[in-house]
Design an enzyme around this catalytic site. Structure first.
Site, PDB file in Angstrom:
ATOM      1  N   GLY A 362      24.993 -29.715 -40.331  1.00  0.00           N
ATOM      2  CA  GLY A 362      23.848 -30.202 -39.568  1.00  0.00           C
ATOM      3  C   GLY A 362      23.769 -29.523 -38.226  1.00  0.00           C
ATOM      4  O   GLY A 362      24.567 -28.637 -37.896  1.00  0.00           O
ATOM      5  N   CYS A 363      22.816 -29.930 -37.409  1.00  0.00           N
ATOM      6  CA  CYS A 363      22.641 -29.268 -36.118  1.00  0.00           C
ATOM      7  C   CYS A 363      23.752 -29.600 -35.134  1.00  0.00           C
ATOM      8  O   CYS A 363      23.969 -28.883 -34.163  1.00  0.00           O
ATOM      9  CB  CYS A 363      21.275 -29.615 -35.526  1.00  0.00           C
ATOM     10  SG  CYS A 363      21.034 -31.364 -35.302  1.00  0.00           S
ATOM     11  N   THR A 364      24.485 -30.699 -35.364  1.00  0.00           N
ATOM     12  CA  THR A 364      25.597 -31.033 -34.471  1.00  0.00           C
ATOM     13  C   THR A 364      26.938 -30.628 -35.058  1.00  0.00           C
ATOM     14  O   THR A 364      27.972 -30.910 -34.487  1.00  0.00           O
ATOM     15  CB  THR A 364      25.613 -32.550 -34.168  1.00  0.00           C
ATOM     16  OG1 THR A 364      25.769 -33.265 -35.404  1.00  0.00           O
ATOM     17  CG2 THR A 364      24.351 -32.982 -33.485  1.00  0.00           C
TER      18      THR A 364
END
Length: 395
Positions: A362-364
């Site tokens: 994911g983006c994190t």
């Protein structure tokens, strides 16, 4: 002979008084050595940096180690890089110099260097722990040690309670768990919060640029790369123009204060590294290192580190174990907070619990994906299996 010794002592006293009157700092000057041969930018580059450090701070006495050069600074003349390092070690061990700055020096396993940079976002100083050397052959164990080395350097530089962040690289979550365990047992770690909306002590790329923590923990190879980027991003890479160099080698029971420069470190960085070295001597970095290791070991550091290497052996054993996946489902629910090195193990743990899961990014960072209806059940199953989990958050 006795008369000569007395005259020498009297002369030293008067010189110290004169220096103190000029600098406003009473007490002995800090003697910092620097080896002059080995730079890709030439000997002149090193000598100019040494002279710059001397000119701006007369409480430091800079001494040159290497081939004879045209300079008014004190010189110990030897030929060859190996001879430079041998002479440097002799001067350190005899106490004739308090610290030394050098290039291309091999530290023993267990010792690595804490760099110091100026971050471009807000002009903050930040310690990179670490930038050269090998704290441990085991990645996560090394990063935990790196964090302690960073704390030692920051405290020696006068930061009483430095803030700590962990760069979001492989092993970051395991390092976070190890430090939380250490903290709960009596070695307090002052974790900072990421500047991004999701917060947490695992730092994002943005936090590097703004200098969110005083100390950024990372693996040494990443730290080395970051040092090069921070110091030479404005020069095209061939000349390191900013920062304080790769810093002092720190390790348990290591008592030499040796700081590292790159062969591409320019005159301003040479000068700053000498100042960094002098400040560490004044801050008694070797005494602080001893105190910090005593506190950390009392809080169970060695057992925590052993546990990390045991986890690796368990993970290797798990590779031989085959777990069948439950029937596939649509996976739109996401769970973050799992370290990438444990991601596939976390998926397998859910399969064992009868929950279909997949891994993703994911983006994190790394995520475990499950059916949205089973999100709470999956989160509880992972927590029960010993994984730190968090809620998904947008970039």
């Amino acid at each position: 002979m006795a008369d000569n010794n007395i005259k020498s002592m009297i002369g030293k006293v008067f010189n110290d008084i004169a220096d103190a009157m000029q600098t406003g700092q009473f007490g002995e000057r800090v003697r910092v050595g620097i080896t002059v041969a080995g730079s890709e930018l030439g000997i002149d580059n090193i000598v100019k940096g040494a002279e710059m450090a001397q000119a701006r701070d007369n409480s430091i006495e800079v001494v040159l180690i290497g081939p004879k050069v045209d300079s008014k600074l004190t010189q110990y003349n030897v030929e060859g890089e190996d001879a430079q390092h041998k002479k440097m070690e002799e001067l350190l061990d005899s106490g004739e110099i308090g610290a030394c700055v050098t290039m291309h020096y091999n530290f023993p396993i267990g010792v690595s260097t804490v760099g110091r940079v100026i971050t471009p976002g807000r002009g903050r100083e930040m310690f990179l722990a670490t930038t050269t050397g090998t704290s441990s052959p085991h990645r996560v164990e090394a990063m935990v040690k790196n964090g302690i080395y960073g704390i030692i350097a920051a405290k020696a530089m006068g930061i009483e309670n430095p803030t700590v962040g962990i760069l979001n690289v492989d092993g970051a979550r395991q390092v976070e768990r190890a430090f939380k365990d250490l903290s709960s047992k009596g070695y307090p770690v002052n974790f900072t919060e990421s500047g991004r909306a999701d917060g947490g002590s695992v730092m994002r790329g943005n936090d590097l640029l703004t200098g969110t923590p005083d100390i950024m923990i990372t693996d040494t190879l990443t730290g080395n790369l970051l040092m090069k980027v921070f110091s030479s991003f404005a020069t095209g890479g061939s000349y390191e123009a900013q920062g304080f160099g790769y810093g002092p080698g720190i390790g348990e029971d290591y008592d030499r204060t040796i700081l590292i420069l790159s062969r591409a470190s320019g005159t301003p960085v040479v000068s700053n590294a000498i100042s960094y070295a002098a400040s560490l001597v004044r801050g008694n970095v070797t005494k602080i290192a001893k105190e910090e290791f005593e506190k950390a070991n009392k809080a169970g550091l060695k057992d925590i580190l052993k546990g990390l290497t045991k986890d690796t052996k368990k993970a290797e054993a798990k590779e031989e174990e085959t777990v069948e996946a439950p029937p596939a489902e649509t996976v739109t629910g996401t769970i973050n907070g799992i370290d990438i090195m444990e991601l596939e193990d976390a998926v397998q743990a859910l399969w064992k619990a009868g929950i279909y899961a997949e891994s993703g990014m994911g983006c994190t960072g790394p995520i475990v994906m499950v059916n949205e209806a089973k999100l709470n059940e999956a989160t509880k199953a992972l927590a029960k299996a010993g994984y730190d989990v968090g809620e998904a958050d947008p970039c």
